[in-house]
Design a protein around this motif. Structure first.
Motif, PDB file in Angstrom:
ATOM      1  N   LEU A 118      21.450 -38.668   7.097  1.00 55.99           N
ATOM      2  CA  LEU A 118      19.844 -38.651   8.178  1.00 55.99           C
ATOM      3  C   LEU A 118      19.789 -39.271   9.099  1.00 55.99           C
ATOM      4  O   LEU A 118      19.142 -38.481   9.903  1.00 55.99           O
ATOM      5  N   ILE A 119      20.512 -39.796   9.548  1.00 57.07           N
ATOM      6  CA  ILE A 119      21.667 -40.891  10.560  1.00 57.07           C
ATOM      7  C   ILE A 119      21.413 -39.313  11.857  1.00 57.07           C
ATOM      8  O   ILE A 119      21.067 -39.198  12.819  1.00 57.07           O
ATOM      9  N   PHE A 120      22.237 -38.642  10.987  1.00 57.43           N
ATOM     10  CA  PHE A 120      23.004 -37.097  11.895  1.00 57.43           C
ATOM     11  C   PHE A 120      21.975 -36.132  12.247  1.00 57.43           C
ATOM     12  O   PHE A 120      21.468 -36.147  13.323  1.00 57.43           O
ATOM     13  N   GLU A 121      20.898 -36.245  11.287  1.00 57.32           N
ATOM     14  CA  GLU A 121      19.625 -35.497  12.177  1.00 57.32           C
ATOM     15  C   GLU A 121      18.757 -36.299  12.519  1.00 57.32           C
ATOM     16  O   GLU A 121      18.927 -35.543  13.326  1.00 57.32           O
ATOM     17  N   LEU A 122      18.709 -37.487  13.250  1.00 56.51           N
ATOM     18  CA  LEU A 122      18.271 -38.352  14.191  1.00 56.51           C
ATOM     19  C   LEU A 122      18.697 -38.363  14.755  1.00 56.51           C
ATOM     20  O   LEU A 122      18.414 -37.629  16.166  1.00 56.51           O
ATOM     21  N   ILE A 123      20.510 -38.074  14.735  1.00 58.72           N
ATOM     22  CA  ILE A 123      21.054 -37.792  16.169  1.00 58.72           C
ATOM     23  C   ILE A 123      20.743 -36.035  17.023  1.00 58.72           C
ATOM     24  O   ILE A 123      20.682 -35.639  17.610  1.00 58.72           O
ATOM     25  N   ARG A 124      20.284 -35.454  15.910  1.00 58.92           N
ATOM     26  CA  ARG A 124      20.530 -34.095  16.676  1.00 58.92           C
ATOM     27  C   ARG A 124      18.755 -33.765  16.550  1.00 58.92           C
ATOM     28  O   ARG A 124      18.606 -33.175  18.028  1.00 58.92           O
ATOM     29  N   VAL A 268      26.485 -32.131   2.799  1.00 61.53           N
ATOM     30  CA  VAL A 268      27.418 -32.572   3.741  1.00 61.53           C
ATOM     31  C   VAL A 268      28.444 -31.389   3.658  1.00 61.53           C
ATOM     32  O   VAL A 268      30.032 -31.433   4.073  1.00 61.53           O
ATOM     33  N   PHE A 269      28.529 -31.201   2.603  1.00 59.83           N
ATOM     34  CA  PHE A 269      30.459 -30.149   2.165  1.00 59.83           C
ATOM     35  C   PHE A 269      30.254 -29.106   3.026  1.00 59.83           C
ATOM     36  O   PHE A 269      30.395 -28.427   4.188  1.00 59.83           O
ATOM     37  N   HIS A 270      28.498 -28.181   3.762  1.00 62.45           N
ATOM     38  CA  HIS A 270      28.358 -27.517   4.455  1.00 62.45           C
ATOM     39  C   HIS A 270      27.977 -28.128   5.989  1.00 62.45           C
ATOM     40  O   HIS A 270      27.664 -27.180   6.574  1.00 62.45           O
ATOM     41  N   ARG A 271      28.009 -28.898   6.042  1.00 66.70           N
ATOM     42  CA  ARG A 271      28.183 -29.784   7.407  1.00 66.70           C
ATOM     43  C   ARG A 271      26.864 -29.496   7.924  1.00 66.70           C
ATOM     44  O   ARG A 271      26.630 -28.708   8.529  1.00 66.70           O
ATOM     45  N   GLY A 272      25.977 -29.351   8.127  1.00 65.17           N
ATOM     46  CA  GLY A 272      24.436 -29.856   7.635  1.00 65.17           C
ATOM     47  C   GLY A 272      23.983 -28.762   7.484  1.00 65.17           C
ATOM     48  O   GLY A 272      22.243 -28.715   8.096  1.00 65.17           O
ATOM     49  N   VAL A 273      24.727 -27.557   7.352  1.00 70.39           N
ATOM     50  CA  VAL A 273      23.064 -25.950   7.047  1.00 70.39           C
ATOM     51  C   VAL A 273      23.290 -25.769   5.474  1.00 70.39           C
ATOM     52  O   VAL A 273      24.179 -25.666   5.318  1.00 70.39           O
ATOM     53  N   TYR A 274      22.054 -26.027   5.125  1.00 72.92           N
ATOM     54  CA  TYR A 274      21.720 -25.830   3.846  1.00 72.92           C
ATOM     55  C   TYR A 274      20.623 -25.223   3.268  1.00 72.92           C
ATOM     56  O   TYR A 274      20.133 -25.771   4.517  1.00 72.92           O
ATOM     57  N   ALA A 275      20.394 -24.831   2.702  1.00 73.97           N
ATOM     58  CA  ALA A 275      19.016 -23.844   2.332  1.00 73.97           C
ATOM     59  C   ALA A 275      18.445 -23.120   2.929  1.00 73.97           C
ATOM     60  O   ALA A 275      17.178 -23.371   3.062  1.00 73.97           O
ATOM     61  N   ARG A 277      18.371 -24.745   6.273  1.00 79.30           N
ATOM     62  CA  ARG A 277      17.517 -25.379   6.871  1.00 79.30           C
ATOM     63  C   ARG A 277      18.670 -26.466   8.089  1.00 79.30           C
ATOM     64  O   ARG A 277      19.944 -25.771   7.766  1.00 79.30           O
ATOM     65  N   THR A 278      19.347 -26.804   8.774  1.00 79.61           N
ATOM     66  CA  THR A 278      19.616 -27.094   9.621  1.00 79.61           C
ATOM     67  C   THR A 278      19.575 -29.163   9.247  1.00 79.61           C
ATOM     68  O   THR A 278      18.743 -29.407   9.980  1.00 79.61           O
ATOM     69  N   PHE A 279      20.593 -30.367   9.340  1.00 81.59           N
ATOM     70  CA  PHE A 279      20.329 -31.683   8.701  1.00 81.59           C
ATOM     71  C   PHE A 279      21.627 -31.934  10.096  1.00 81.59           C
ATOM     72  O   PHE A 279      22.811 -31.239   9.486  1.00 81.59           O
ATOM     73  N   PRO A 282      27.458 -29.379  12.857  1.00 79.20           N
ATOM     74  CA  PRO A 282      28.942 -29.618  12.420  1.00 79.20           C
ATOM     75  C   PRO A 282      30.133 -30.270  12.793  1.00 79.20           C
ATOM     76  O   PRO A 282      30.598 -30.967  12.616  1.00 79.20           O
ATOM     77  N   GLU A 283      29.230 -30.866  14.599  1.00 75.47           N
ATOM     78  CA  GLU A 283      30.127 -31.859  15.004  1.00 75.47           C
ATOM     79  C   GLU A 283      30.239 -33.038  14.547  1.00 75.47           C
ATOM     80  O   GLU A 283      31.232 -34.359  14.500  1.00 75.47           O
ATOM     81  N   LEU A 284      28.814 -33.610  14.494  1.00 76.35           N
ATOM     82  CA  LEU A 284      28.966 -34.989  13.598  1.00 76.35           C
ATOM     83  C   LEU A 284      29.419 -34.750  11.686  1.00 76.35           C
ATOM     84  O   LEU A 284      30.091 -35.819  12.084  1.00 76.35           O
ATOM     85  N   PHE A 285      30.009 -33.618  11.390  1.00 75.17           N
ATOM     86  CA  PHE A 285      29.760 -33.778  10.109  1.00 75.17           C
ATOM     87  C   PHE A 285      31.489 -33.806  10.239  1.00 75.17           C
ATOM     88  O   PHE A 285      31.815 -34.750   9.183  1.00 75.17           O
ATOM     89  N   ASP A 286      32.544 -33.999  11.210  1.00 73.71           N
ATOM     90  CA  ASP A 286      33.332 -33.470  11.708  1.00 73.71           C
ATOM     91  C   ASP A 286      33.828 -34.969  11.536  1.00 73.71           C
ATOM     92  O   ASP A 286      34.669 -34.900  11.177  1.00 73.71           O
ATOM     93  N   ALA A 287      33.511 -35.125  12.842  1.00 76.34           N
ATOM     94  CA  ALA A 287      33.425 -36.657  13.585  1.00 76.34           C
ATOM     95  C   ALA A 287      33.622 -37.411  11.759  1.00 76.34           C
ATOM     96  O   ALA A 287      34.297 -38.504  12.199  1.00 76.34           O
TER      97      ALA A 287
END
Length: 386
Positions: A118-124, A268-275, A277-279, A282-287
């Motif tokens: 959720l916080i990653f998406e707010l950062i995006r 999480v598995f798809h590093r933010g891209v799923y269904a 949509r973007t959440f 990828p850089e945040l999920f890598d971090a």
């Protein structure tokens, strides 16, 4: 073939300790006063999931599940395991004993990984950054003003890991974080790791202030509604009851079923891209999969107490020997046994569903779930590898 795979699972299990090894609280303890009333639901058939061939690695996974539950006796009434491939196909699902994929329960510290998403998406969206500080967003002053969102998500904020206000349903999250702000710092930010609930409580309050919305409203609008999850998939102060939505336990208060948690884990598995949509990014999920402060002192750590030696990224445990460089396997186990993980190298994500409430949730529950998850991982790898 089956015997060899089971033997491999046994080696992994032994390395993690016996089933009766006392385990620390790997989630957030919940001193619920009442008796748990399990959600209604019966184990369901494995509709749409192909039956494994006898003697296959999938069959070996089932054998391990059944053996662990049988060995645990009445202390473990049931577990479920669902595995999804890189294309989000459910390639395996089994319920052993009394559990069901649609049974909604408290997932305890498996909430942490969802909170991070959720916080990653707010950062995006531009509301925050990993370098946003408590001074900038919350107006904190003094030696706690320089705590960043990165510190909070990695549990290296220097705050004491627990505060009684996180377990008070009659207040707001804002009031609780005001109380946390008035506590003494235990270490400079970025120098000490302490697993606990205060860090994410403060991070959630930063999200509330940055957006002008409550945490549960943010969860609903940002994740639950886009994924088509019911409105009662939400955070509570005491999720076992469930009680309290104005001061939700961000580090451990989510209620969900295996079916409902799976799409949250897929993000999480798809590093933010799923269904479609973007959440987050990828850089945040890598971090998330990299330990940001490798030289920290380890303070409160259930992994260290269990002898596992796992390090922590951003709202996730890192399961590899090179956490400072990144891990393909990350997880977020909870105090009642619920254990989700992703394995990007092999190409799958999995939810181990269970709910074993105890007066002391850490007494054997986490070790059972961790032993089981460690035992099935090499078998899943074998089944997923051509």
């Amino acid at each position: 073939m089956l015997r060899a795979l089971l033997a491999l699972a046994g080696v992994v299990l032994f390395a993690c300790g016996g089933a009766d090894t006392p385990a620390p609280d790997a989630g957030v303890p919940e001193p619920d006063a009442g008796t748990l009333n399990p959600d209604a639901g019966e184990p369901t058939a494995d509709a749409g999931v192909p039956e494994p061939d006898a003697g296959s690695p999938w069959d070996a996974i089932t054998a391990v599940l059944e053996a662990h539950v049988a060995d645990a006796g009445t202390s473990v009434p049931g577990v479920g395991l669902a595995i999804y491939d890189a294309h989000d196909n459910k390639v395996y699902e089994r319920m052993v004993g009394d559990f069901a994929p649609d049974r909604r329960v408290a997932v305890a510290s498996a909430s942490k990984m969802v909170s991070g998403t959720l916080i990653f998406e707010l950062i995006r969206q531009g509301h925050l950054s990993l370098d946003s500080t408590t001074g900038e967003v919350l107006g904190w002053t003094g030696d706690k003003a320089g705590i960043t969102l990165r510190h909070l998500l990695s549990f290296t904020s220097g705050l004491a890991p627990g505060h009684h206000c996180t377990l008070q349903p009659g207040i707001t999250l804002a009031a609780c974080v005001d109380s946390i702000a008035n506590t003494s710092r235990v270490a400079p930010p970025g120098t000490r790791f302490d697993y606990g609930s205060t860090h994410l409580h403060v991070a959630a309050r930063m999200a509330e202030v940055a957006t002008g919305k409550t945490w549960n409203n943010l969860f609903a609008e940002t994740l639950a509604q886009p994924l088509g999850l019911p409105s009662d998939v939400a955070y509570f102060t005491f999720p076992n009851q469930p009680i309290g939505t104005t001061n939700p336990l961000v580090a451990g208060g989510l209620r969900a079923s295996m079916d409902e948690y799976a799409p949250l884990l897929a993000i999480v598995f798809h590093r933010g891209v799923y269904a479609g949509r973007t959440f987050g990014t990828p850089e945040l999920f890598d971090a998330q999969a990299i330990e940001p402060y490798p030289d920290v002192i380890i303070g409160s750590s259930p992994s260290a107490d269990m002898g596992l030696g796992l390090r922590y990224g951003l709202a996730a445990w890192l399961e590899c020997p090179t956490p400072a460089r990144g891990c393909a396997v990350i997880s977020s186990p909870g105090a009642f046994g619920w254990t989700p993980w992703v394995d990007r190298e092999t190409g799958y994500y999995a939810v181990l569903g269970m709910h074993l409430e105890r007066d002391d949730p850490g007494a054997g529950v986490v070790s059972f779930a961790m032993n089981l998850s460690m035992a099935v991982k090499p078998l899943i790898r074998a089944a997923m590898t051509p």
